[in-house]
Scaffold this motif. Structure first.
Motif, PDB file in Angstrom:
ATOM      1  N   ARG A   6       0.848  -1.188   0.000  1.00 46.45           N
ATOM      2  CA  ARG A   6       0.000   0.000   0.000  1.00 46.45           C
ATOM      3  C   ARG A   6       0.884   1.237   0.000  1.00 46.45           C
ATOM      4  O   ARG A   6       1.477   1.588   1.017  1.00 46.45           O
ATOM      5  N   LYS A  12       1.822   7.260  -4.381  1.00 46.42           N
ATOM      6  CA  LYS A  12       0.764   6.852  -5.311  1.00 46.42           C
ATOM      7  C   LYS A  12       0.419   7.953  -6.302  1.00 46.42           C
ATOM      8  O   LYS A  12       0.179   7.689  -7.495  1.00 46.42           O
ATOM      9  N   TYR A  13       0.392   9.194  -5.815  1.00 46.27           N
ATOM     10  CA  TYR A  13       0.014  10.321  -6.673  1.00 46.27           C
ATOM     11  C   TYR A  13       1.208  11.237  -6.950  1.00 46.27           C
ATOM     12  O   TYR A  13       1.031  12.442  -7.142  1.00 46.27           O
ATOM     13  N   LYS A  59     -10.351  12.457  -4.494  1.00 50.41           N
ATOM     14  CA  LYS A  59      -9.788  11.381  -3.669  1.00 50.41           C
ATOM     15  C   LYS A  59     -10.476  11.258  -2.323  1.00 50.41           C
ATOM     16  O   LYS A  59     -10.377  10.221  -1.674  1.00 50.41           O
ATOM     17  N   TRP A  92      -7.617   8.972   6.081  1.00 47.16           N
ATOM     18  CA  TRP A  92      -7.355   9.182   4.657  1.00 47.16           C
ATOM     19  C   TRP A  92      -7.229  10.675   4.351  1.00 47.16           C
ATOM     20  O   TRP A  92      -6.345  11.096   3.604  1.00 47.16           O
ATOM     21  N   PHE A 240     -15.020   4.241  -5.898  1.00 47.31           N
ATOM     22  CA  PHE A 240     -13.626   4.694  -5.925  1.00 47.31           C
ATOM     23  C   PHE A 240     -12.714   3.677  -5.259  1.00 47.31           C
ATOM     24  O   PHE A 240     -11.691   3.270  -5.808  1.00 47.31           O
ATOM     25  N   ARG A 241     -13.091   3.239  -4.056  1.00 47.80           N
ATOM     26  CA  ARG A 241     -12.273   2.283  -3.330  1.00 47.80           C
ATOM     27  C   ARG A 241     -12.269   0.913  -3.998  1.00 47.80           C
ATOM     28  O   ARG A 241     -11.255   0.208  -4.005  1.00 47.80           O
ATOM     29  N   SER A 243     -12.579   0.288  -7.233  1.00 45.74           N
ATOM     30  CA  SER A 243     -11.729   0.339  -8.428  1.00 45.74           C
ATOM     31  C   SER A 243     -10.257   0.220  -8.050  1.00 45.74           C
ATOM     32  O   SER A 243      -9.468  -0.419  -8.753  1.00 45.74           O
ATOM     33  N   GLU A 244      -9.867   0.826  -6.899  1.00 48.26           N
ATOM     34  CA  GLU A 244      -8.498   0.679  -6.420  1.00 48.26           C
ATOM     35  C   GLU A 244      -8.199  -0.772  -6.063  1.00 48.26           C
ATOM     36  O   GLU A 244      -7.118  -1.291  -6.354  1.00 48.26           O
ATOM     37  N   ARG A 247      -7.702  -2.846  -9.228  1.00 49.66           N
ATOM     38  CA  ARG A 247      -6.403  -2.584  -9.849  1.00 49.66           C
ATOM     39  C   ARG A 247      -5.282  -3.245  -9.058  1.00 49.66           C
ATOM     40  O   ARG A 247      -4.350  -3.812  -9.644  1.00 49.66           O
ATOM     41  N   ARG A 248      -5.350  -3.172  -7.727  1.00 44.51           N
ATOM     42  CA  ARG A 248      -4.286  -3.727  -6.897  1.00 44.51           C
ATOM     43  C   ARG A 248      -4.188  -5.240  -7.065  1.00 44.51           C
ATOM     44  O   ARG A 248      -3.100  -5.798  -7.058  1.00 44.51           O
ATOM     45  N   GLU A 298     -15.318  -5.920  -0.739  1.00 46.88           N
ATOM     46  CA  GLU A 298     -14.015  -6.513  -1.034  1.00 46.88           C
ATOM     47  C   GLU A 298     -14.027  -8.019  -0.779  1.00 46.88           C
ATOM     48  O   GLU A 298     -13.526  -8.811  -1.573  1.00 46.88           O
TER      49      GLU A 298
END
Length: 370
Positions: A6, A12-13, A59, A92, A240-241, A243-244, A247-248, A298
């Motif tokens: 993580r 990350k950005y 975000k 966050w 949003f979460r 999709s992350e 991808r991970r 998840e």
């Protein structure tokens, strides 16, 4: 960086932050890497009116005023305390603020019953002390002291879970902006550099653990982060979460809109039932936060990927929901069973096949746990 489980926000950005810094001509307080307007834009995303040559994704999902008040606080000499229920995005938001302002969100102290003053001030490398004596070289600075020396943001998670001694040690740091080192004769004071501040978080459900003293409260500006109650905003956070997550894990799986609606409606119904309950035994132990929704989703996605046909189904979602929320037995199981029979079952008559499959999956999950 692809090997990091993580990555922190500044990693990350990183490319996005570099670009924002290159086009940022606004006034920057102290040694901030971005101006306050760009910090807000980085967190909340860009709009057409901003006139940027590229789109900046949102975000953190919440009221703009919370972000603006947080930024203004950090531009002053006061600490920032983000307080709210579990799963409201306090940590966050703190991470995003630190990444945008200091390009470092990892100077973190985790508040627990075992946290000591050493964790927020300094400790000693015993082997070096034995060999060469106490000196600045043999001292191990805490994340907070490191933030003071660099003039950046330090973070303190779960402030109310730390003891009163630790909380009191923060008072002098926040008010005097220095730490004394009485063990040394020379070079025995660490002064905070311009730009130093502390972002602390506190769980509103933990108020009775170690309540803050009035002296410490005066050193913080409070920003209360409410539970997301707007269905549209909550759906955006979950997407949003999710999709992350996909991808991970390199998972190609579509989230059916009907199943997202079932998840959101289920949590909304359970929250309403919890709010109307008169006794603690009639309430789920779960906080029913947005973060827990994401956890349920998840679990269902990974179960579908590894043990299913790689398609998310209502039955799997129901099993994940029951398994995640049934923490007490038999109390939570009884509440969830009542929800299935009193709310979900009537919806199967007009809600389509997904609600019927969700009901069957929930019943099967309860039967396995009973």
């Amino acid at each position: 960086m692809t090997e990091i489980l993580r990555a922190p926000a500044e990693v990350k950005y990183a490319e996005e932050l570099d670009w924002l810094e290159s086009v940022d001509d606004g006034h920057k307080p102290f040694a901030w890497r971005l101006s306050p307007k760009m910090v807000r834009l980085f967190i909340l995303g860009s709009e057409r009116a901003d006139g940027l040559d590229r789109q900046i994704e949102q975000k953190w999902f919440g009221d703009r005023s919370f972000v603006e008040r947080s930024i203004v606080t950090l531009a002053s000499d006061r600490g920032l305390l983000l307080i709210g229920d579990p799963g409201t995005g306090k940590s966050w938001l703190a991470e995003l603020l630190s990444a945008a302002i200091s390009r470092n969100s990892t100077l973190v102290v985790q508040g627990t019953a075992g946290t000591t003053e050493d964790h927020i001030k300094y400790s000693w490398n015993i082997s070096m002390v034995i060999a060469k004596g106490q000196s600045r070289e043999s001292m191990i600075p805490s994340p907070i002291m490191t933030a003071m020396e660099r003039g950046v943001i330090g973070r303190f998670e779960e402030l109310t879970r730390s003891t009163s001694d630790v909380q009191d040690a923060l008072i002098s740091i926040l008010s005097e902006k220095y730490v004394s080192i009485p063990e040394l004769d020379d070079d025995n004071v660490v002064f905070a550099q311009p730009g130093f501040s502390i972002i602390a978080t506190a769980n509103s459900r933990d108020r009775g653990v170690n309540d803050l003293s009035s002296a410490l409260k005066r050193r913080f500006n409070f920003v209360r982060i409410p539970v997301v109650s707007n269905k549209r905003s909550e759906a955006e956070i979950v997407r949003f979460r999710t999709s992350e997550l996909l991808r991970r894990h390199s998972i190609e799986l579509e989230l059916p809109p009907t199943l997202l609606d079932i998840l959101l409606d289920s949590f909304a119904d359970l929250r309403a039932a919890s709010a109307a309950a008169s006794a603690d035994d009639d309430k789920l132990e779960s906080a029913l936060s947005t973060a827990e929704q994401i956890g349920v989703l998840e679990d269902a996605i990974l179960h579908s990927q590894f043990f299913g046909d790689r398609q998310l189904r209502a039955e799997t979602l129901a099993g994940s929901l029951i398994g995640s929320l049934a923490r007490r037995q038999p109390e939570d199981l009884a509440i969830l069973n009542k929800y299935l029979h009193g709310v979900v079952e009537p919806r199967t008559k007009s809600g389509g096949p997904d609600w019927r499959e969700f009901l069957e999956g929930g019943r099967a999950a309860i039967a396995r746990l009973s």
